[in-house]
Design a protein around this motif. Structure first.
Motif, PDB file in Angstrom:
ATOM      1  N   VAL A 160     -15.003 -15.640   6.440  1.00 47.62           N
ATOM      2  CA  VAL A 160     -16.311 -15.019   6.278  1.00 47.62           C
ATOM      3  C   VAL A 160     -17.219 -15.983   5.529  1.00 47.62           C
ATOM      4  N   THR A 161     -18.464 -16.072   5.956  1.00 48.10           N
ATOM      5  CA  THR A 161     -19.457 -16.865   5.243  1.00 48.10           C
ATOM      6  C   THR A 161     -20.620 -15.963   4.870  1.00 48.10           C
ATOM      7  N   ILE A 162     -20.924 -15.902   3.584  1.00 44.19           N
ATOM      8  CA  ILE A 162     -22.001 -15.051   3.074  1.00 44.19           C
ATOM      9  C   ILE A 162     -23.171 -15.943   2.670  1.00 44.19           C
ATOM     10  N   THR A 163     -24.368 -15.601   3.144  1.00 47.06           N
ATOM     11  CA  THR A 163     -25.570 -16.384   2.821  1.00 47.06           C
ATOM     12  C   THR A 163     -26.636 -15.466   2.250  1.00 47.06           C
ATOM     13  N   GLY A 164     -27.262 -15.917   1.154  1.00 46.81           N
ATOM     14  CA  GLY A 164     -28.321 -15.123   0.544  1.00 46.81           C
ATOM     15  C   GLY A 164     -28.625 -15.610  -0.855  1.00 46.81           C
ATOM     16  N   ALA A 165     -29.383 -14.810  -1.591  1.00 45.11           N
ATOM     17  CA  ALA A 165     -29.658 -15.139  -2.986  1.00 45.11           C
ATOM     18  C   ALA A 165     -28.351 -15.129  -3.772  1.00 45.11           C
ATOM     19  N   LEU A 186      -9.341  -6.887  10.209  1.00 45.68           N
ATOM     20  CA  LEU A 186      -9.952  -6.040  11.224  1.00 45.68           C
ATOM     21  C   LEU A 186     -10.425  -4.721  10.618  1.00 45.68           C
ATOM     22  N   GLN A 187      -9.607  -4.154   9.734  1.00 48.54           N
ATOM     23  CA  GLN A 187     -10.000  -2.911   9.062  1.00 48.54           C
ATOM     24  C   GLN A 187     -11.134  -3.162   8.074  1.00 48.54           C
ATOM     25  N   LEU A 188     -11.113  -4.322   7.427  1.00 51.00           N
ATOM     26  CA  LEU A 188     -12.159  -4.664   6.466  1.00 51.00           C
ATOM     27  C   LEU A 188     -13.521  -4.764   7.153  1.00 51.00           C
ATOM     28  N   PHE A 189     -13.554  -5.402   8.311  1.00 50.64           N
ATOM     29  CA  PHE A 189     -14.815  -5.578   9.018  1.00 50.64           C
ATOM     30  C   PHE A 189     -15.321  -4.254   9.590  1.00 50.64           C
ATOM     31  N   LEU A 247     -21.536 -18.917   0.661  1.00 55.45           N
ATOM     32  CA  LEU A 247     -20.198 -18.803   0.078  1.00 55.45           C
ATOM     33  C   LEU A 247     -19.180 -18.503   1.170  1.00 55.45           C
ATOM     34  N   PRO A 248     -18.189 -19.395   1.361  1.00 52.83           N
ATOM     35  CA  PRO A 248     -17.134 -19.118   2.340  1.00 52.83           C
ATOM     36  C   PRO A 248     -15.993 -18.323   1.692  1.00 52.83           C
ATOM     37  N   LEU A 249     -15.424 -17.365   2.436  1.00 53.92           N
ATOM     38  CA  LEU A 249     -14.262 -16.601   1.987  1.00 53.92           C
ATOM     39  C   LEU A 249     -13.216 -16.617   3.091  1.00 53.92           C
ATOM     40  N   GLU A 250     -11.966 -16.547   2.689  1.00 53.27           N
ATOM     41  CA  GLU A 250     -10.887 -16.479   3.678  1.00 53.27           C
ATOM     42  C   GLU A 250      -9.879 -15.431   3.237  1.00 53.27           C
ATOM     43  N   PHE A 251      -9.471 -14.574   4.172  1.00 51.09           N
ATOM     44  CA  PHE A 251      -8.509 -13.518   3.890  1.00 51.09           C
ATOM     45  C   PHE A 251      -7.210 -13.793   4.640  1.00 51.09           C
ATOM     46  N   ASP A 252      -6.096 -13.460   4.025  1.00 51.03           N
ATOM     47  CA  ASP A 252      -4.795 -13.867   4.549  1.00 51.03           C
ATOM     48  C   ASP A 252      -4.315 -13.027   5.733  1.00 51.03           C
ATOM     49  N   ASP A 253      -4.509 -11.707   5.657  1.00 50.12           N
ATOM     50  CA  ASP A 253      -3.903 -10.799   6.622  1.00 50.12           C
ATOM     51  C   ASP A 253      -4.895 -10.432   7.715  1.00 50.12           C
ATOM     52  N   ASN A 254      -4.627 -10.895   8.949  1.00 55.16           N
ATOM     53  CA  ASN A 254      -5.557 -10.651  10.049  1.00 55.16           C
ATOM     54  C   ASN A 254      -5.686  -9.170  10.378  1.00 55.16           C
TER      55      ASN A 254
END
Length: 350
Positions: free
Chosen positions: A57-62, A29-32, A18-25
């Motif tokens: 962000v790309t999330i991989t899993g079940a 940084l705080q999210l990561f 699942l790909p995700l994209e966040f608007d505010d760079n």
């Protein structure tokens, strides 16, 4: 002629990306987190892989764990967008919400209606049951909160009380506890009666100082806007326009509990918290909290919220301690939970 054996094929677990994209760079940084520490925590707890590229962000899993990770990241990003902090505690809280019975709460996680705003901090629920508890406090005039230590029963109640006092929704806060000896001897403590009972009320003071500047707490205590008193001091009063909290209510008798509950006046809220596994009454005395919960089940205007070890928000070891005690009690029964030869007992209610 024997038929050839068919090779056994292990089922392959479905994997999704699942790909995700966040608007505010800046928020990303705080999210990561430092050295992507928040993402590592999510990977470890949910068993997913998270790859990053810039603000993507790309999330991989079940499939179910990928959905949970998305909800956690969306919820944490939502906190940051509203100016709220995100650290390890908030990540753990979001993970707890994602693992609960209300998965939608993880992505919504920062609903304005659930954020408690006090002078010193903004407080959000850290488990689905905490979220239900906050909603119950807003919706009902009488709320019983049952469960083990560390689940936020008293802390959240004091936070809501301070919020309503600051907003002018109530005129005063009344915090009370029964001064019941838990193996100690109250009469042998030094000082006058106030000195003797203050140690029993200290957790309530601590919660207040966490919500308000010390000068404000002192001023409001002096003016009577905040009152902290033993349960016995409640007799004969009518508590109107007040937010009333009875803490450690498992150590009340049935008579004391009835007395306290009937103090409720106009435009008041009453929160009663306790842990029925930690009763310090004499063996022959039944907990007033247990009796009240049974007698008042389903009463209009009241409700009961039950926490478990899964809702413990203190150190992770506290969760494991609570679970270990629950398993011990389940094996050995409630009557002889802690009794050993000559060692006495820790919980004296039968």
């Amino acid at each position: 002629m024997t038929a050839p054996l068919k090779p056994t094929v292990e089922p392959v677990e479905a994997v999704t990306t699942l790909p995700l994209e966040f608007d505010d760079n800046a928020l990303v940084l705080q999210l990561f987190g430092s050295h992507h520490g928040n993402l590592v925590r999510i990977e470890q707890k949910l068993g997913v892989l998270i790859d990053t590229h810039g603000n993507e962000v790309t999330i991989t899993g079940a499939p179910e764990t990928v959905d949970a990770a998305r909800a956690v990241l969306d919820g944490l990003y939502g906190r940051l967008a509203k100016g709220l902090a995100v650290g390890r505690e908030e990540v753990d809280a979001a993970l707890r919400m994602a693992a609960g019975d209300a998965p939608g709460d993880a992505s919504r996680g920062v609903d304005a209606e659930l954020v408690i705003r006090t002078r010193k901090r903004h407080i959000s629920p850290r488990s689905p049951v905490q979220a239900a508890y906050i909603r119950a406090i807003d919706a009902f005039e009488l709320v019983f909160a049952l469960g083990p230590a560390g689940t936020g029963k008293t802390y959240l109640a004091v936070a809501k009380a301070v919020e309503k006092l600051i907003n002018g929704e109530v005129d005063r806060i009344i915090l009370s506890r029964p001064a019941v000896e838990a193996g100690e001897r109250l009469g042998f403590l030094p000082g006058d009666m106030r000195d003797k009972v203050d140690p029993y009320l200290r957790p309530l003071y601590d919660a207040l100082y966490d919500m308000m500047p010390a000068t404000q707490v002192a001023k409001r205590l002096e003016s009577g806007e905040i009152e902290i008193a033993p349960l016995a001091f409640m007799r004969g009063r009518t508590l109107a326009n007040a937010f009333v909290i009875l803490d450690e209510a498992q150590n009340t008798t049935a008579v004391q509990m009835k007395m306290f509950l009937t103090r409720l006046g106009e435009n008041s809220r009453m929160i009663v918290t306790g842990d029925l596994s930690q009763v310090d009454l004499p063996r022959s005395t039944r907990s007033g909290l247990r009796a009240a919960v049974e007698i008042l089940a389903g009463i209009e205007g009241g409700t009961c919220v039950e926490f478990t070890h899964a809702d413990v928000v203190r150190h992770p070891l506290v969760t494991r301690i609570v679970r270990a005690y629950e398993e011990f009690e389940a094996r050995h029964g409630s009557a002889a939970r802690y009794e050993t030869s000559g060692d006495g007992d820790a919980s004296r209610e039968e």
